[in-house]
Design a protein around this motif. Sequence first.
Motif, PDB file in Angstrom:
ATOM      1  N   THR A 363     -25.776  -2.229  56.944  1.00  0.00           N
ATOM      2  CA  THR A 363     -27.016  -1.448  57.077  1.00  0.00           C
ATOM      3  C   THR A 363     -27.082  -0.751  58.434  1.00  0.00           C
ATOM      4  OG1 THR A 363     -28.165  -3.414  57.868  1.00  0.00           O
ATOM      5  CG2 THR A 363     -28.415  -2.904  55.538  1.00  0.00           C
ATOM      6  N   ILE A 364     -27.932   0.272  58.481  1.00  0.00           N
ATOM      7  CA  ILE A 364     -28.249   0.939  59.754  1.00  0.00           C
ATOM      8  C   ILE A 364     -29.762   0.821  59.892  1.00  0.00           C
ATOM      9  CG2 ILE A 364     -28.069   3.078  61.086  1.00  0.00           C
ATOM     10  CD1 ILE A 364     -26.182   4.122  58.804  1.00  0.00           C
ATOM     11  N   ASP A 365     -30.237  -0.063  60.731  1.00  0.00           N
ATOM     12  CA  ASP A 365     -31.681  -0.280  60.942  1.00  0.00           C
ATOM     13  C   ASP A 365     -32.441  -0.439  59.621  1.00  0.00           C
ATOM     14  OD1 ASP A 365     -31.104   0.226  63.640  1.00  0.00           O
ATOM     15  OD2 ASP A 365     -31.423   2.379  63.348  1.00  0.00           O
ATOM     16  N   GLY A 366     -31.938  -1.214  58.732  1.00  0.00           N
ATOM     17  CA  GLY A 366     -32.652  -1.474  57.476  1.00  0.00           C
ATOM     18  C   GLY A 366     -32.229  -0.587  56.316  1.00  0.00           C
ATOM     19  N   TYR A 367     -31.649   0.585  56.613  1.00  0.00           N
ATOM     20  CA  TYR A 367     -31.143   1.485  55.553  1.00  0.00           C
ATOM     21  C   TYR A 367     -29.712   1.050  55.195  1.00  0.00           C
ATOM     22  CZ  TYR A 367     -34.742   5.105  56.502  1.00  0.00           C
ATOM     23  OH  TYR A 367     -35.903   5.814  56.653  1.00  0.00           O
ATOM     24  N   PRO A 368     -29.301   1.158  53.948  1.00  0.00           N
ATOM     25  CA  PRO A 368     -27.900   0.847  53.633  1.00  0.00           C
ATOM     26  C   PRO A 368     -26.987   1.940  54.182  1.00  0.00           C
ATOM     27  CG  PRO A 368     -29.014   1.736  51.701  1.00  0.00           C
ATOM     28  CD  PRO A 368     -30.063   1.596  52.762  1.00  0.00           C
ATOM     29  N   ALA A 369     -25.836   1.551  54.711  1.00  0.00           N
ATOM     30  CA  ALA A 369     -24.837   2.540  55.147  1.00  0.00           C
ATOM     31  C   ALA A 369     -24.109   2.998  53.885  1.00  0.00           C
ATOM     32  CB  ALA A 369     -23.876   1.891  56.125  1.00  0.00           C
ATOM     33  N   LEU A 370     -24.168   4.299  53.615  1.00  0.00           N
ATOM     34  CA  LEU A 370     -23.612   4.799  52.354  1.00  0.00           C
ATOM     35  C   LEU A 370     -22.428   5.728  52.578  1.00  0.00           C
ATOM     36  CD1 LEU A 370     -26.975   5.606  50.486  1.00  0.00           C
ATOM     37  CD2 LEU A 370     -25.608   3.510  50.374  1.00  0.00           C
ATOM     38  N   GLN A 371     -21.506   5.689  51.586  1.00  0.00           N
ATOM     39  CA  GLN A 371     -20.394   6.637  51.581  1.00  0.00           C
ATOM     40  C   GLN A 371     -20.673   7.653  50.468  1.00  0.00           C
ATOM     41  OE1 GLN A 371     -17.299   3.964  50.384  1.00  0.00           O
ATOM     42  NE2 GLN A 371     -18.412   2.327  51.396  1.00  0.00           N
ATOM     43  N   THR A 372     -19.662   8.439  50.119  1.00  0.00           N
ATOM     44  CA  THR A 372     -19.875   9.426  49.056  1.00  0.00           C
ATOM     45  C   THR A 372     -20.329   8.726  47.776  1.00  0.00           C
ATOM     46  OG1 THR A 372     -17.574   9.243  48.469  1.00  0.00           O
ATOM     47  CG2 THR A 372     -18.169  11.086  49.892  1.00  0.00           C
ATOM     48  N   GLY A 373     -21.060   9.451  46.951  1.00  0.00           N
ATOM     49  CA  GLY A 373     -21.524   8.899  45.679  1.00  0.00           C
ATOM     50  C   GLY A 373     -22.581   7.824  45.863  1.00  0.00           C
ATOM     51  N   PHE A 374     -23.236   7.805  47.051  1.00  0.00           N
ATOM     52  CA  PHE A 374     -24.340   6.872  47.314  1.00  0.00           C
ATOM     53  C   PHE A 374     -23.889   5.413  47.227  1.00  0.00           C
ATOM     54  CE2 PHE A 374     -26.364  10.833  46.343  1.00  0.00           C
ATOM     55  CZ  PHE A 374     -27.517  10.849  47.105  1.00  0.00           C
ATOM     56  N   GLU A 375     -22.588   5.186  47.452  1.00  0.00           N
ATOM     57  CA  GLU A 375     -22.063   3.825  47.340  1.00  0.00           C
ATOM     58  C   GLU A 375     -22.168   3.098  48.680  1.00  0.00           C
ATOM     59  OE1 GLU A 375     -18.096   3.668  45.776  1.00  0.00           O
ATOM     60  OE2 GLU A 375     -18.444   1.666  44.933  1.00  0.00           O
ATOM     61  N   SER A 376     -22.587   1.843  48.613  1.00  0.00           N
ATOM     62  CA  SER A 376     -22.760   1.048  49.832  1.00  0.00           C
ATOM     63  C   SER A 376     -21.430   0.405  50.225  1.00  0.00           C
ATOM     64  CB  SER A 376     -23.809  -0.031  49.584  1.00  0.00           C
ATOM     65  OG  SER A 376     -23.272  -0.989  48.692  1.00  0.00           O
ATOM     66  N   SER A 377     -21.477  -0.462  51.219  1.00  0.00           N
ATOM     67  CA  SER A 377     -20.258  -1.155  51.654  1.00  0.00           C
ATOM     68  C   SER A 377     -19.787  -2.148  50.588  1.00  0.00           C
ATOM     69  CB  SER A 377     -20.516  -1.890  52.970  1.00  0.00           C
ATOM     70  OG  SER A 377     -21.596  -2.778  52.802  1.00  0.00           O
ATOM     71  N   VAL A 378     -20.653  -2.463  49.624  1.00  0.00           N
ATOM     72  CA  VAL A 378     -20.251  -3.338  48.514  1.00  0.00           C
ATOM     73  C   VAL A 378     -19.800  -2.436  47.365  1.00  0.00           C
ATOM     74  CG1 VAL A 378     -21.047  -5.045  46.829  1.00  0.00           C
ATOM     75  CG2 VAL A 378     -21.892  -5.117  49.188  1.00  0.00           C
ATOM     76  N   SER A 379     -18.540  -2.559  46.977  1.00  0.00           N
ATOM     77  CA  SER A 379     -18.005  -1.686  45.935  1.00  0.00           C
ATOM     78  C   SER A 379     -18.833  -1.798  44.654  1.00  0.00           C
ATOM     79  CB  SER A 379     -16.554  -2.105  45.689  1.00  0.00           C
ATOM     80  OG  SER A 379     -16.034  -1.346  44.662  1.00  0.00           O
ATOM     81  N   GLY A 380     -19.262  -0.636  44.125  1.00  0.00           N
ATOM     82  CA  GLY A 380     -20.020  -0.629  42.882  1.00  0.00           C
ATOM     83  C   GLY A 380     -21.522  -0.746  43.066  1.00  0.00           C
TER      84      GLY A 380
END
Length: 422
Positions: A363-380
């Motif tokens: 997370t970044i200050d409570g927001y999830p850190a996202l990559q392309t396709g709105f995917e978080s650090s947890v795959s899927g």
Amino acid sequence: MTTSTLGPHEAHVTSEHHGRAFPPSPLAETDLDAAIIGAGPYGLSAAAHLKAAGLKVGIFGRPMDFWASKMPAGMLLRSPRVASNIAEPSRNFSLAAFETTAGLPPRAPVPLETFVAYGHWFQRQLLPNLDAREVASVEHLGPGFRLVLEDGEPIRCKRLVVAAGIGPFQRIPSLFTSLPGSQVQHCYSGCDVKSLSKKRVVVIGAGQSALECAALLHEVGSDVEIIARIPALRWIGQHPVLHNLGPISSLLYSPHDVGPAGISRLVAAPNLVMRIPLKLRDRIRTRAVRPAGSKWLPARLEKVKITTGRSVTSAHSEHGGVRLRLDDGTERSTDHVLLGTGYSVDISRYSFWSEQLLQQIATIDGYPALQTGFESSVSGLHFIGATAARCYGPLLYFVAGTDFASRELTSKIVKRGVRSFA
Ligand SMILES: Cc1cc2nc3c(=O)[nH]c(=O)nc-3n(C[C@H](O)[C@H](O)[C@H](O)COP(=O)(O)OP(=O)(O)OC[C@H]3O[C@@H](n4cnc5c(N)ncnc54)[C@H](O)[C@@H]3O)c2cc1C
């Protein structure tokens, strides 16, 4: 893959019972390709796109519940009509299409009841098998996720899209937390303005929610005062000249109308915003959504007492009411305090996470850190709506962002997603 959503009675029910150990993998043929938590504009739009792409998708939660039960009756949408469509691929299910079907005249600004009815119609037309049960818990299975619904029924899915909105993120300044709920309330908690008619109400804040609630309260006969920290209230569209320069205006403002001239155009390109360094991106975001009221509010607030440049320093219950002290030493006695103090995204406040999964989400200050396709650090695991605004910019706070979010999400899941779990 089949092309259907699951309903309460069709939902995949495993032989396991709630509470018993669940085999971690492999995921079965019958599991959902994608499950969506939340049936607000973002969840509905994402489900419609994923379903149209041929995925087996389940959407969970009461449709449009935040709008129907947490917004004050009589509210008007701040977003323009063109930015109030819930996106879906065929473009046949716009707000205007709903109004035509329902025999409603097109109105601007859009009334809350029309928007809620539009969302319900969208759901009935495109996602008739939506499952209105809430998701009580979510667990990571390795590949995929296991959800448990409010009645204990388990569901397994390969990908999970969190579209659960801002309900748990209300910002309540600490000096109000000890007051009872009968005396202090957040603007996003379903304020019943009629129940406060004839009462003295202090509204704190300078954003759309605070100012519109103040107008609605005044109109039902409450004795209202607005108290705001900023030196003067701001109104959206303060520069009408810039909005009326024909093609030049189109270069300065996107039709979504989020943010001032120039920034509005940038905000409309979330993929570009995502590439801007976080510090600058944050400045763009806070500038685009700084507290301001719609241009149709000043006339409705003409007779409302407004105190700007002041903040409340203490609040105490007293004789059945509330005593407030301001930083200029003056005091107010009121029956009720309404907090238009906004919200702070903090995904740990969603109650459905297992401890183990929550710890895996960067997370970044409570927001999830996202990559392309709105995917978080947890795959899927994907996040859409306001929780994605730190990465993709302020368009994601608004209904207008459903088009970008759903297309981007679907494209990622279709291209790479489900196959990787096979
Ligand atoms: C007072 C106010 C006025 C606004 N006006 C505008 C406007 O005019 N235009 C605009 O574009 N935006 C406006 N917004 C912002 C608006 O909230 C978002 O644009 C929009 O609601 C985002 O949609 P969403 O689907 O992400 O969230 P929501 O609409 O909040 O939907 C999320 C849904 O998820 C559900 N949910 C949560 N947890 C679970 C669970 N565990 N299981 C199942 N379901 C769950 C919630 O009940 C909720 O119904 C306004 C916001 C507020 C507070």
